[in-house]
Motif scaffolding. Sequence first.
Motif, PDB file in Angstrom:
ATOM      1  N   GLN A 168      58.643  86.181 -71.423  1.00  0.00           N
ATOM      2  CA  GLN A 168      58.091  84.821 -70.462  1.00  0.00           C
ATOM      3  C   GLN A 168      58.904  84.452 -69.382  1.00  0.00           C
ATOM      4  N   HIS A 169      59.154  84.677 -67.883  1.00  0.00           N
ATOM      5  CA  HIS A 169      59.413  84.164 -67.484  1.00  0.00           C
ATOM      6  C   HIS A 169      58.789  83.333 -65.858  1.00  0.00           C
ATOM      7  N   PRO A 170      58.603  81.774 -66.179  1.00  0.00           N
ATOM      8  CA  PRO A 170      58.350  80.636 -65.321  1.00  0.00           C
ATOM      9  C   PRO A 170      58.324  81.321 -64.631  1.00  0.00           C
ATOM     10  N   ALA A 171      57.484  81.011 -63.483  1.00  0.00           N
ATOM     11  CA  ALA A 171      58.719  81.107 -62.006  1.00  0.00           C
ATOM     12  C   ALA A 171      57.030  79.713 -61.369  1.00  0.00           C
ATOM     13  N   ASP A 172      56.904  79.058 -61.731  1.00  0.00           N
ATOM     14  CA  ASP A 172      55.554  78.328 -61.307  1.00  0.00           C
ATOM     15  C   ASP A 172      56.182  76.871 -60.361  1.00  0.00           C
ATOM     16  N   ALA A 173      55.314  76.016 -60.219  1.00  0.00           N
ATOM     17  CA  ALA A 173      56.071  74.992 -59.284  1.00  0.00           C
ATOM     18  C   ALA A 173      57.065  73.835 -59.889  1.00  0.00           C
ATOM     19  N   ASN A 174      56.173  73.652 -61.244  1.00  0.00           N
ATOM     20  CA  ASN A 174      57.305  72.677 -62.144  1.00  0.00           C
ATOM     21  C   ASN A 174      57.821  73.499 -63.053  1.00  0.00           C
ATOM     22  N   THR A 175      58.237  74.437 -62.375  1.00  0.00           N
ATOM     23  CA  THR A 175      59.339  75.185 -63.265  1.00  0.00           C
ATOM     24  C   THR A 175      60.507  75.663 -62.027  1.00  0.00           C
ATOM     25  N   GLY A 176      60.427  75.186 -61.422  1.00  0.00           N
ATOM     26  CA  GLY A 176      60.868  74.988 -59.998  1.00  0.00           C
ATOM     27  C   GLY A 176      61.476  73.734 -59.762  1.00  0.00           C
ATOM     28  N   ARG A 177      60.740  72.596 -60.074  1.00  0.00           N
ATOM     29  CA  ARG A 177      61.390  71.076 -60.280  1.00  0.00           C
ATOM     30  C   ARG A 177      62.002  70.905 -61.436  1.00  0.00           C
ATOM     31  N   LYS A 178      61.531  71.701 -62.909  1.00  0.00           N
ATOM     32  CA  LYS A 178      62.817  71.880 -64.168  1.00  0.00           C
ATOM     33  C   LYS A 178      63.943  72.620 -63.516  1.00  0.00           C
ATOM     34  N   LEU A 179      64.736  73.253 -62.713  1.00  0.00           N
ATOM     35  CA  LEU A 179      65.630  73.839 -62.780  1.00  0.00           C
ATOM     36  C   LEU A 179      65.707  73.271 -61.242  1.00  0.00           C
ATOM     37  N   ALA A 180      65.571  72.364 -60.714  1.00  0.00           N
ATOM     38  CA  ALA A 180      66.295  71.522 -59.676  1.00  0.00           C
ATOM     39  C   ALA A 180      66.901  70.581 -60.401  1.00  0.00           C
ATOM     40  N   SER A 181      66.169  70.202 -61.312  1.00  0.00           N
ATOM     41  CA  SER A 181      66.116  69.043 -62.521  1.00  0.00           C
ATOM     42  C   SER A 181      68.076  69.382 -63.138  1.00  0.00           C
ATOM     43  N   PHE A 182      68.215  70.342 -63.462  1.00  0.00           N
ATOM     44  CA  PHE A 182      69.386  71.014 -63.726  1.00  0.00           C
ATOM     45  C   PHE A 182      70.311  70.804 -63.041  1.00  0.00           C
ATOM     46  N   SER A 210      84.612  82.288 -49.596  1.00  0.00           N
ATOM     47  CA  SER A 210      83.470  81.140 -49.957  1.00  0.00           C
ATOM     48  C   SER A 210      82.693  81.351 -50.726  1.00  0.00           C
ATOM     49  N   LEU A 211      82.929  82.129 -51.256  1.00  0.00           N
ATOM     50  CA  LEU A 211      81.992  82.414 -51.911  1.00  0.00           C
ATOM     51  C   LEU A 211      82.189  82.699 -53.016  1.00  0.00           C
ATOM     52  N   ALA A 212      83.398  82.123 -53.932  1.00  0.00           N
ATOM     53  CA  ALA A 212      83.930  83.217 -54.911  1.00  0.00           C
ATOM     54  C   ALA A 212      83.335  83.095 -55.990  1.00  0.00           C
ATOM     55  N   ASN A 213      82.746  81.602 -56.199  1.00  0.00           N
ATOM     56  CA  ASN A 213      82.867  80.934 -57.605  1.00  0.00           C
ATOM     57  C   ASN A 213      81.084  80.251 -57.385  1.00  0.00           C
ATOM     58  N   VAL A 214      80.187  81.382 -57.054  1.00  0.00           N
ATOM     59  CA  VAL A 214      78.667  81.319 -56.786  1.00  0.00           C
ATOM     60  C   VAL A 214      78.981  81.435 -58.416  1.00  0.00           C
ATOM     61  N   GLN A 215      77.162  81.210 -58.959  1.00  0.00           N
ATOM     62  CA  GLN A 215      76.373  81.459 -60.105  1.00  0.00           C
ATOM     63  C   GLN A 215      75.281  81.795 -59.882  1.00  0.00           C
ATOM     64  N   VAL A 216      74.678  82.181 -60.535  1.00  0.00           N
ATOM     65  CA  VAL A 216      73.311  82.616 -60.115  1.00  0.00           C
ATOM     66  C   VAL A 216      71.923  81.781 -61.635  1.00  0.00           C
ATOM     67  N   LEU A 217      71.176  80.992 -61.329  1.00  0.00           N
ATOM     68  CA  LEU A 217      71.030  79.611 -61.705  1.00  0.00           C
ATOM     69  C   LEU A 217      69.751  80.459 -62.057  1.00  0.00           C
ATOM     70  N   LYS A 218      68.401  80.439 -62.748  1.00  0.00           N
ATOM     71  CA  LYS A 218      66.898  80.859 -63.052  1.00  0.00           C
ATOM     72  C   LYS A 218      66.624  80.507 -64.232  1.00  0.00           C
ATOM     73  N   PRO A 219      65.127  79.905 -64.618  1.00  0.00           N
ATOM     74  CA  PRO A 219      64.859  79.504 -65.701  1.00  0.00           C
ATOM     75  C   PRO A 219      65.005  79.911 -66.856  1.00  0.00           C
ATOM     76  N   SER A 220      65.278  79.513 -67.756  1.00  0.00           N
ATOM     77  CA  SER A 220      65.059  80.105 -69.458  1.00  0.00           C
ATOM     78  C   SER A 220      63.871  80.584 -69.565  1.00  0.00           C
ATOM     79  N   SER A 221      63.416  81.954 -70.100  1.00  0.00           N
ATOM     80  CA  SER A 221      62.871  82.691 -70.381  1.00  0.00           C
ATOM     81  C   SER A 221      62.078  82.075 -72.323  1.00  0.00           C
TER      82      SER A 221
END
Length: 443
Positions: free
Chosen positions: A29-43, A135-146
Amino acid sequence: MRKFLSHYGVIFVLVLLCAYYSFATLNQQHPADANTGRKLASFVIQQMPNANVLIAVRDSDDDRVFAEAIRQSLGGASIQPVGIVAGEPRDIVVELRRMGDAGTKLDAIVTHHASAQWTVLGEARLKELANEYPSLANVQVLKPSSYTWPTFLTRGNLLSIGNQVAVTAIIAIAMTMVIITAGIDLSVGSLMALSGVLAAWTIHRIVGEGDPSMMTLTAACFTAILLSAVIGLLTGVMVTAFDIPAFIVTLAVMRIARGLAYKVADGPSPIAIESEAFHSLSAGNLLGIPNPVLLMVALYVLAYILMSHTALGRYIYAVGGNPEAARLSGVPVKRVLLFVYAICGALAGLGGVMEASLFSVGNPNSGVGYELQIIAAVVVGGTSLMGGKGKVIGTLIGALILAVISNGMYLTKVDSYTQMIVFGTLILIAVLLDQLKTRRWKP
């Protein structure tokens, strides 16, 4: 064992079906709802408190809700995203190049699993951009945990089942009463169409293209439901006063109501209702539970009280068991029949209004085949077609069984033709079990 299966067999079947489809749909499962968005922002806030963040999602309503939840949560921590992209991979490339040309430092791209699979957010492509734009040298891709969980048991899917079954289950309450009296009503699908079209037509007649007030919406919905109740009452009159079989009367009413729906709509084209308030009647929710589900539960509680704890409920069972004995015992048989057919019409009208509200149109083609689904829910729930036996809670379980099978077959990608075979077989099995319960069958 015979008594146990008679009382609790349908519950056992429902539990087995849920268990089977839970196992069959076990998946990542790959969540992508509002609650998941808030948790990702908290991280992000905890791990990268001063980061420059770009939010990247697809161009869809659900993704925008996810992105907005992230933006609001980051804003509450005084982290303003440097940009929000809701679109396609090329839109992200354009935004990254714009930031690179401007020399804007980017630390993280916040997204979800689906967008993270795009090539532009892959390690190789980001490294190319980093070589081109420092300026994009250290960019990371962050996504919710599955996580691993049955798709069938996800909150969204369970709410979808509830929404799917609500209208059928509500009308099935009245159909249960009708079948307990040894009757049948084939007109409920057409009454749904007529009710929805009439509600939409009334709204247009009152306000035209404007936004209707709550009083206008209430009047239009009440008028549509009342007309359906009156038609149901007239059906009852034909059955009681003239002793015409309910099958014949309701078959005729089914055609009449469908024709009236086309006449009111002036053809097969639906009547659109541009009203957010009207749409929210079925599309809205309370504490995350859809309004149709709440209404369904409330009506089943009332129906259970009526059938189990009132004289009228006992009269309905008595009429179905032996109408002549009930009449001699002082039961007002004809008034009871008038009541159940009127209620059946009223709840069919309510179902039509709910359908029109959900889709924001009064469609004269809606409700086709619903009478078969509703009767199937009643029969699968244990109500005898011979009359005199049945419970509204059993009907609710029967409706849930049909909804679970339909949803489960959709999730497991069973083709529509096989679904038709399964549902037809299920109805035959339910009728066969009814016969085996009511008499000792011998080969």
